[in-house]
Design an enzyme around this catalytic site. Sequence first.
Site, PDB file in Angstrom:
ATOM      1  N   GLY A  11       0.771  -1.264   0.057  1.00 46.52           N
ATOM      2  CA  GLY A  11       0.088   0.089   0.036  1.00 46.52           C
ATOM      3  C   GLY A  11       0.803   1.061  -0.040  1.00 46.52           C
ATOM      4  N   ASN A  39      -6.513  -1.655   0.136  1.00 48.11           N
ATOM      5  CA  ASN A  39      -7.171  -0.415   0.666  1.00 48.11           C
ATOM      6  C   ASN A  39      -6.632   0.843  -0.008  1.00 48.11           C
ATOM      7  OD1 ASN A  39      -9.041  -2.157   1.895  1.00 48.11           O
ATOM      8  ND2 ASN A  39      -8.369  -1.540   3.887  1.00 48.11           N
ATOM      9  N   GLN A  44     -11.228   6.240  -1.878  1.00 46.26           N
ATOM     10  CA  GLN A  44     -11.785   7.327  -2.752  1.00 46.26           C
ATOM     11  C   GLN A  44     -11.421   8.760  -2.163  1.00 46.26           C
ATOM     12  OE1 GLN A  44     -16.073   6.450  -2.402  1.00 46.26           O
ATOM     13  NE2 GLN A  44     -15.771   4.330  -3.736  1.00 46.26           N
ATOM     14  N   GLU A 111     -14.658  17.161   4.368  1.00 44.04           N
ATOM     15  CA  GLU A 111     -15.072  16.058   4.959  1.00 44.04           C
ATOM     16  C   GLU A 111     -15.506  16.126   6.547  1.00 44.04           C
ATOM     17  OE1 GLU A 111     -12.871  12.907   1.779  1.00 44.04           O
ATOM     18  OE2 GLU A 111     -12.409  13.071   4.201  1.00 44.04           O
ATOM     19  N   ASP A 206      -3.420 -10.081   8.923  1.00 45.67           N
ATOM     20  CA  ASP A 206      -2.407 -10.860   8.820  1.00 45.67           C
ATOM     21  C   ASP A 206      -1.255 -10.187   9.634  1.00 45.67           C
ATOM     22  OD1 ASP A 206      -4.079 -11.909   7.168  1.00 45.67           O
ATOM     23  OD2 ASP A 206      -2.590 -12.115   5.524  1.00 45.67           O
ATOM     24  N   HIS A 227     -17.234   2.871   8.578  1.00 48.29           N
ATOM     25  CA  HIS A 227     -17.822   4.056   7.980  1.00 48.29           C
ATOM     26  C   HIS A 227     -19.246   4.067   7.682  1.00 48.29           C
ATOM     27  CE1 HIS A 227     -17.788   6.594   4.442  1.00 48.29           C
ATOM     28  NE2 HIS A 227     -16.582   6.736   4.356  1.00 48.29           N
ATOM     29  N   ARG A 273     -17.325  10.062  12.171  1.00 46.36           N
ATOM     30  CA  ARG A 273     -17.918   8.781  11.645  1.00 46.36           C
ATOM     31  C   ARG A 273     -18.507   7.901  12.802  1.00 46.36           C
ATOM     32  NH1 ARG A 273     -12.750   7.375   7.195  1.00 46.36           N
ATOM     33  NH2 ARG A 273     -13.721   9.007   5.742  1.00 46.36           N
ATOM     34  N   HIS A 330     -14.075  -0.216   8.495  1.00 44.36           N
ATOM     35  CA  HIS A 330     -13.362   0.721   7.294  1.00 44.36           C
ATOM     36  C   HIS A 330     -12.174   0.667   7.849  1.00 44.36           C
ATOM     37  CE1 HIS A 330     -13.106   3.640   4.384  1.00 44.36           C
ATOM     38  NE2 HIS A 330     -12.602   4.526   5.056  1.00 44.36           N
ATOM     39  N   ARG A 365     -10.478   7.739  13.643  1.00 44.62           N
ATOM     40  CA  ARG A 365      -9.674   8.210  12.843  1.00 44.62           C
ATOM     41  C   ARG A 365     -10.358   9.639  12.299  1.00 44.62           C
ATOM     42  NH1 ARG A 365      -9.191   8.016   7.203  1.00 44.62           N
ATOM     43  NH2 ARG A 365     -10.442   5.894   7.023  1.00 44.62           N
TER      44      ARG A 365
END
Length: 527
Positions: A11, A39, A44, A111, A206, A227, A273, A330, A365
């Site tokens: 990532g 992820n 997005q 946001e 993992d 989320h 959230r 999420h 977060r």
Amino acid sequence: MNADVLIIGSGVAALQLAKKLRQDLNVIILTKSTVKNGNSYMAQGGIAAALGVNDHPSKHYMDTLEAGRFHNDSDAVLSLTSEAPSLIKELNQEGCLFDMDSEGAFALGMEGAHSESRIVHGGGDSTGKTVIDFMLSNKNQNVRIMENVLVFQLLINETEGSCIGVKGKDSNGVIHRFISSHVVLATGGCGQLYEYTSNADSVTGDGIALAYRAGAEIADMEFIQFHPTLLYKDGKALGLISEAVRGEGGRLVTEDGRPVMAGLHPLGDLAPRHVVSQAIFHSLEKGKSVFLDISSIENFKSRFPTITKICEQNGVDLSIGKIPVSPGSHFLMGGIKTDLLGRTSIPGLYAIGEAACTGVHGANRLASNSLLEGLYLGKRLAEWINGQPSSDPAKGLTFPETAFRCQVKESLPSVEEIKLRMMKNAGIIKTKEGLLDQLAWLKGCKIEEWIKAELDDLSIEEATRAFMLIAAYLITNAAVRRTESRGGHFRQDYPFESHEWLGKRIIQSRKSEKGGKYEQIKAAIAT
């Protein structure tokens, strides 16, 4: 195989680390699936950074603490938010194409729980793809990526207690040893432990399970962020509907048109959230479907092409102006305990990105701080490793071959059962009874044996289920111990102060601190 630096995961944190390491270092990246199946690539939402004319890192700092319900490590938050603008500018100067406004400045979105518009996007709602594609196309020649290798064991030098490599299994079932002075876990969180999730199918906890089995310190596993808005149809979660939609004016309503967030929080639909997720969950529990009303957003399809594609592929008619939604797992705020360089409690073992717990995110977060954290920690760890002397961790060591057959394989539950039980007993709203029932079930699955068992004899699918079971245990056990509600951890039997009261207190503290601590933070950042 030997490497100077061995990175598990592909990532944004992993690729940023690889990109910033010295080019004379031999770097190997191992990923359990394909390099883009994660992820980061699916993200997005954008990257938070105080780049606006009226914004400042101190505001970003306060927003992060408030969203995290003040469970954050404030020094870590201050460091992250201070460096955010330069990280974005550096990427942009290197050639990563972010969205710009008509005047050539960064187009900044809003946001939830942010006090300013500070979200940088790439490709509209394809920010993760934009950043990952850029990093892969600019990969250094000293970096080798190996796909479809599941790491199932950390190799520990028993004499020194340090991590010296890993054992991995390829798609043909062949076991490989990788030896390195620096082993970095960048494996992401554990969203796939839940029935409804926004996460890629490869995100099964993992790295956290690997670290725990090796004796590393784990922290804050009870804090799972759900989320609020996953596309929800026919009882299934089918994809993420970015928070940026609400930032552009989308509103949550029930099937009869009632505003879901009315009177629940001063920020309404853009509340943190966990507040929004719990509100939607309560509506769904009462049998009322919840929709995201997008009728007020102009040019929705061009502004949100990825979301449009997800909706059209699943037969959702956007011309109606409503998208059916449900909360889903999420992001994991906890994980492998590290310092701000990514160092764990085991020498030679590091963790960065969502797999790590630095204290940045606290109990919840703040939106768009995740890609930012990956960029930040990847760069910091690279700078530290670049200054370390070279060494040979495997010198004089031998690895005897032992035939082994796992004795507890039959106790492994199915993936479906793990997901259903975690959603029911350790999901959005938890109770003491549900958590204790989950612990009893985990013990029945011989969880204590799985924590210690050798995994060589397991298939990749079986090893994945074992890791999911261990991660489920870590979450459940931590949730039992935290007898309060805070952020992403909501205990129905130990409710926290009301969100409305807390929201008012935060607004009052902002007003009262403008001449005090708030200015001190600004001065500290400037210094």
